[in-house]
Write a protein that holds these residues in place. Structure first.
Motif, mmCIF file in Angstrom:
data_model
loop_
_atom_site.group_PDB
_atom_site.id
_atom_site.type_symbol
_atom_site.label_atom_id
_atom_site.label_comp_id
_atom_site.label_asym_id
_atom_site.label_seq_id
_atom_site.Cartn_x
_atom_site.Cartn_y
_atom_site.Cartn_z
ATOM 1 N N ASP A 109 0.834 -1.209 0.000
ATOM 2 C CA ASP A 109 0.000 0.000 0.000
ATOM 3 C C ASP A 109 0.866 1.255 0.000
ATOM 4 O O ASP A 109 0.615 2.198 -0.762
ATOM 5 N N TYR A 110 1.886 1.245 0.845
ATOM 6 C CA TYR A 110 2.775 2.417 0.930
ATOM 7 C C TYR A 110 3.452 2.683 -0.415
ATOM 8 O O TYR A 110 3.464 3.808 -0.902
ATOM 9 N N LEU A 111 3.995 1.637 -1.021
ATOM 10 C CA LEU A 111 4.726 1.822 -2.282
ATOM 11 C C LEU A 111 3.784 2.293 -3.389
ATOM 12 O O LEU A 111 4.133 3.179 -4.180
ATOM 13 N N LEU A 112 2.583 1.721 -3.440
ATOM 14 C CA LEU A 112 1.617 2.160 -4.466
ATOM 15 C C LEU A 112 1.284 3.631 -4.281
ATOM 16 O O LEU A 112 1.164 4.380 -5.255
ATOM 17 N N ARG A 113 1.142 4.042 -3.022
ATOM 18 C CA ARG A 113 0.809 5.443 -2.772
ATOM 19 C C ARG A 113 1.974 6.380 -3.088
ATOM 20 O O ARG A 113 1.772 7.567 -3.333
ATOM 21 N N MET A 114 3.185 5.813 -3.105
ATOM 22 C CA MET A 114 4.358 6.597 -3.511
ATOM 23 C C MET A 114 4.585 6.506 -5.024
ATOM 24 O O MET A 114 5.642 6.904 -5.515
ATOM 25 N N ASP A 115 3.603 5.910 -5.727
ATOM 26 C CA ASP A 115 3.704 5.744 -7.180
ATOM 27 C C ASP A 115 4.867 4.864 -7.613
ATOM 28 O O ASP A 115 5.440 5.052 -8.689
ATOM 29 N N VAL A 116 5.217 3.924 -6.762
ATOM 30 C CA VAL A 116 6.267 2.973 -7.113
ATOM 31 C C VAL A 116 5.626 1.803 -7.864
ATOM 32 O O VAL A 116 4.532 1.357 -7.521
ATOM 33 N N ASN A 117 6.314 1.374 -8.898
ATOM 34 C CA ASN A 117 5.884 0.193 -9.635
ATOM 35 C C ASN A 117 6.244 -1.028 -8.790
ATOM 36 O O ASN A 117 7.414 -1.282 -8.530
ATOM 37 N N VAL A 118 5.222 -1.766 -8.327
ATOM 38 C CA VAL A 118 5.498 -2.850 -7.370
ATOM 39 C C VAL A 118 4.828 -4.153 -7.807
ATOM 40 O O VAL A 118 3.720 -4.145 -8.344
ATOM 41 N N VAL A 119 5.538 -5.236 -7.608
ATOM 42 C CA VAL A 119 4.989 -6.575 -7.867
ATOM 43 C C VAL A 119 5.154 -7.411 -6.600
ATOM 44 O O VAL A 119 6.030 -7.129 -5.783
ATOM 45 N N LEU A 120 4.298 -8.407 -6.466
ATOM 46 C CA LEU A 120 4.337 -9.252 -5.267
ATOM 47 C C LEU A 120 4.795 -10.663 -5.614
ATOM 48 O O LEU A 120 4.356 -11.241 -6.611
ATOM 49 N N VAL A 121 5.651 -11.193 -4.763
ATOM 50 C CA VAL A 121 5.926 -12.630 -4.817
ATOM 51 C C VAL A 121 5.346 -13.236 -3.544
ATOM 52 O O VAL A 121 5.743 -12.881 -2.437
ATOM 53 N N GLU A 122 4.391 -14.122 -3.730
ATOM 54 C CA GLU A 122 3.763 -14.800 -2.594
ATOM 55 C C GLU A 122 4.430 -16.162 -2.440
ATOM 56 O O GLU A 122 4.403 -16.980 -3.350
ATOM 57 N N THR A 123 5.075 -16.358 -1.304
ATOM 58 C CA THR A 123 5.744 -17.656 -1.115
ATOM 59 C C THR A 123 4.990 -18.516 -0.106
ATOM 60 O O THR A 123 5.394 -19.631 0.185
ATOM 61 N N ASP A 124 3.919 -17.951 0.450
ATOM 62 C CA ASP A 124 3.093 -18.753 1.343
ATOM 63 C C ASP A 124 2.055 -19.457 0.478
ATOM 64 O O ASP A 124 0.933 -18.983 0.312
ATOM 65 N N THR A 125 2.455 -20.597 -0.098
ATOM 66 C CA THR A 125 1.597 -21.244 -1.087
ATOM 67 C C THR A 125 0.404 -21.947 -0.432
ATOM 68 O O THR A 125 -0.616 -22.143 -1.069
ATOM 69 N N SER A 126 0.513 -22.284 0.859
ATOM 70 C CA SER A 126 -0.634 -22.941 1.506
ATOM 71 C C SER A 126 -1.667 -21.923 1.982
ATOM 72 O O SER A 126 -2.847 -22.252 2.103
ATOM 73 N N ASN A 127 -1.232 -20.684 2.238
ATOM 74 C CA ASN A 127 -2.180 -19.642 2.642
ATOM 75 C C ASN A 127 -1.772 -18.315 2.002
ATOM 76 O O ASN A 127 -1.223 -17.441 2.664
ATOM 77 N N PRO A 128 -2.034 -18.205 0.690
ATOM 78 C CA PRO A 128 -1.549 -17.012 -0.037
ATOM 79 C C PRO A 128 -2.396 -15.779 0.248
ATOM 80 O O PRO A 128 -3.010 -15.189 -0.632
ATOM 81 N N ASP A 129 -2.437 -15.380 1.517
ATOM 82 C CA ASP A 129 -3.380 -14.333 1.934
ATOM 83 C C ASP A 129 -3.075 -12.972 1.304
ATOM 84 O O ASP A 129 -3.989 -12.259 0.898
ATOM 85 N N VAL A 130 -1.794 -12.644 1.196
ATOM 86 C CA VAL A 130 -1.470 -11.333 0.631
ATOM 87 C C VAL A 130 -1.816 -11.297 -0.857
ATOM 88 O O VAL A 130 -2.414 -10.343 -1.357
ATOM 89 N N MET A 131 -1.479 -12.377 -1.547
ATOM 90 C CA MET A 131 -1.785 -12.418 -2.980
ATOM 91 C C MET A 131 -3.285 -12.294 -3.231
ATOM 92 O O MET A 131 -3.715 -11.564 -4.136
ATOM 93 N N LYS A 132 -4.073 -12.961 -2.419
ATOM 94 C CA LYS A 132 -5.532 -12.878 -2.597
ATOM 95 C C LYS A 132 -6.024 -11.449 -2.405
ATOM 96 O O LYS A 132 -6.977 -11.019 -3.041
ATOM 97 N N ALA A 133 -5.355 -10.721 -1.523
ATOM 98 C CA ALA A 133 -5.808 -9.351 -1.242
ATOM 99 C C ALA A 133 -5.385 -8.356 -2.322
ATOM 100 O O ALA A 133 -6.085 -7.364 -2.546
ATOM 101 N N VAL A 134 -4.251 -8.594 -2.968
ATOM 102 C CA VAL A 134 -3.735 -7.544 -3.869
ATOM 103 C C VAL A 134 -3.696 -7.934 -5.347
ATOM 104 O O VAL A 134 -3.280 -7.127 -6.179
ATOM 105 N N HIS A 135 -4.159 -9.133 -5.692
ATOM 106 C CA HIS A 135 -3.958 -9.577 -7.076
ATOM 107 C C HIS A 135 -4.728 -8.739 -8.104
ATOM 108 O O HIS A 135 -4.370 -8.734 -9.277
ATOM 109 N N ASP A 136 -5.754 -8.006 -7.659
ATOM 110 C CA ASP A 136 -6.459 -7.103 -8.593
ATOM 111 C C ASP A 136 -5.666 -5.824 -8.851
ATOM 112 O O ASP A 136 -5.950 -5.103 -9.815
ATOM 113 N N GLU A 137 -4.745 -5.520 -7.972
ATOM 114 C CA GLU A 137 -4.061 -4.226 -8.024
ATOM 115 C C GLU A 137 -2.658 -4.297 -8.601
ATOM 116 O O GLU A 137 -2.196 -3.357 -9.233
ATOM 117 N N ILE A 138 -1.977 -5.384 -8.336
ATOM 118 C CA ILE A 138 -0.596 -5.497 -8.829
ATOM 119 C C ILE A 138 -0.343 -6.899 -9.374
ATOM 120 O O ILE A 138 -1.062 -7.854 -9.060
#
Ligand SMILES: Nc1ncnc2c1ncn2[C@@H]1O[C@H](COP(=O)(O)OP(=O)(O)O)[C@@H](O)[C@H]1O
Ligand SMILES: [Mg+2]
Length: 234
Positions: A29-58
Motif C-alpha cells: 500500500d505504501y509503495l503504491l501510494r508513492m507511485d512505485v511500480n510494485v509486484v508481489l511474490v507470494e511464497t506462502d503457497t498454503s495460505n496465499p493471503d497477501v496475494m488474494k488481497a492484492v492480485h487485482d491491483e498489482i
C-alpha cells in the motif's frame, strides 16, 4: 555491486503469526501510494493471503521456497520485472528452504543488479531473534531492518531485543522500526474479507475507516524512515 534496479523487499520473520502478511500488505500500500511500480511474490503457497488481497491491483507471482524449483521461478520473476520493486511475503515454514537454496538468489542478486532489503518482523520471544541470525547468514549482503510489531506490546516491552547484540548489529546497517497496532476489529475485517488496504480504505464503514487511516498514517511514517536509510547502503 551494481544495484541500479529497484530493490527486492523480503518480509521475513519465519514464525507464523508475527505479522508478516500484514506488514507486507502495508508495504504494498505504501509503495503504491508513492507511485512505485510494485509486484508481489507470494511464497506462502498454503495460505496465499497477501496475494488474494492484492492480485487485482498489482502483478503477483507465487513460488514455493521449500523447493529448488521455486527459487528458480523467484529469480526469473525478479528478472522479468526488472523495472518493478519486488515485495516478497514469506511463509512461516520456509526457513529450511532459505538455508538450503537461498544461495540461488544470493548468487543472482549481482546480475539482477538489485539490493535485497529484509524486513524482519518480530514479537517479543527469543526465537524471533535466533531465526534472524540464521537467515542473515544466507544473505550477508542484504540490508536488514527489524520490525517490532506493536501488536505484541509497546516498543519498550521488546526488552530481549533491546538488550541484544543483534540489535547493535542491525543498527550499524539498518534500523529498528515499530509497526503500529491496528484495532482488532479492523484487522479482522481486512483478513476475513481479503481486502487490500486501498480497497479497505474505500469500502469500510466510517468508524473502521477512520481507524484504518490512522494506522496507515503511522505505518507510512515507518516505511518513510526506511527508504533513505536503505538507499545509503545501495
Ligand atoms: N500490528 C497489528 N495490528 C493488528 N493486528 C495484527 C497486527 N499484527 C498482526 N496482527 C494480527 O495477527 C494475526 C497474524 O498476522 P499475520 O500478518 O497473518 O502474521 P503472519 O503472516 O506472520 O503469519 C492476524 O490476525 C493479524 O490481523
Ligand atoms: Mg502470513
Amino acid at each position: 555491486m551494481a544495484t541500479d534496479n529497484p530493490p527486492i523487499y523480503v518480509i521475513g520473520g519465519s514464525k507464523g503469526g508475527v505479522g508478516k502478511s500484514l506488514v507486507t500488505l502495508a508495504l504494498v500500500d505504501y509503495l503504491l501510494r508513492m507511485d512505485v511500480n510494485v509486484v508481489l511474490v507470494e511464497t506462502d503457497t498454503s495460505n496465499p493471503d497477501v496475494m488474494k488481497a492484492v492480485h487485482d491491483e498489482i502483478e503477483c507471482g507465487s513460488c514455493d521456497l521449500d523447493d529448488v524449483s521455486g527459487w528458480i521461478d523467484f529469480v526469473n520473476f525478479c528478472d522479468l520485472h526488472r523495472d518493478a520493486t519486488v515485495v516478497v511475503n514469506t511463509a512461516a515454514r520456509s526457513q529450511a528452504g532459505v538455508a538450503r537454496y537461498g544461495g540461488t538468489l544470493a548468487n543472482a542478486l549481482d546480475e539482477l543488479a538489485r539490493r535485497l532489503v529484509v524486513l524482519w518482523v518480530i514479537n517479543r520471544q527469543r526465537d524471533s531473534l535466533e531465526l534472524l541470525l540464521k537467515f542473515g547468514a544466507t544473505f550477508p549482503s542484504a540490508v536488514t531492518h527489524v520490525v517490532r510489531n506493536s501488536y505484541f506490546g509497546a516498543p519498550e516491552k521488546f526488552a530481549l531485543y533491546r538488550e541484544s547484540n543483534l540489535r547493535k548489529a542491525i543498527e550499524t546497517q539498518g534500523r529498528s522500526l515499530d509497526f503500529p497496532d491496528l484495532a482488532d476489529r479492523v484487522a479482522d475485517e481486512l483478513r476475513s474479507q481479503r481486502l487490500s488496504i486501498r480497497k479497505a480504505a474505500e469500502t469500510m464503514h466510517l468508524g473502521e475507516r477512520a481507524e484504518l487511516l490512522r494506522w496507515r498514517e503511522l505505518f507510512s511514517m515507518m516505511f518513510a524512515q526506511l527508504t533513505p536509510a536503505s538507499r545509503r547502503h545501495g
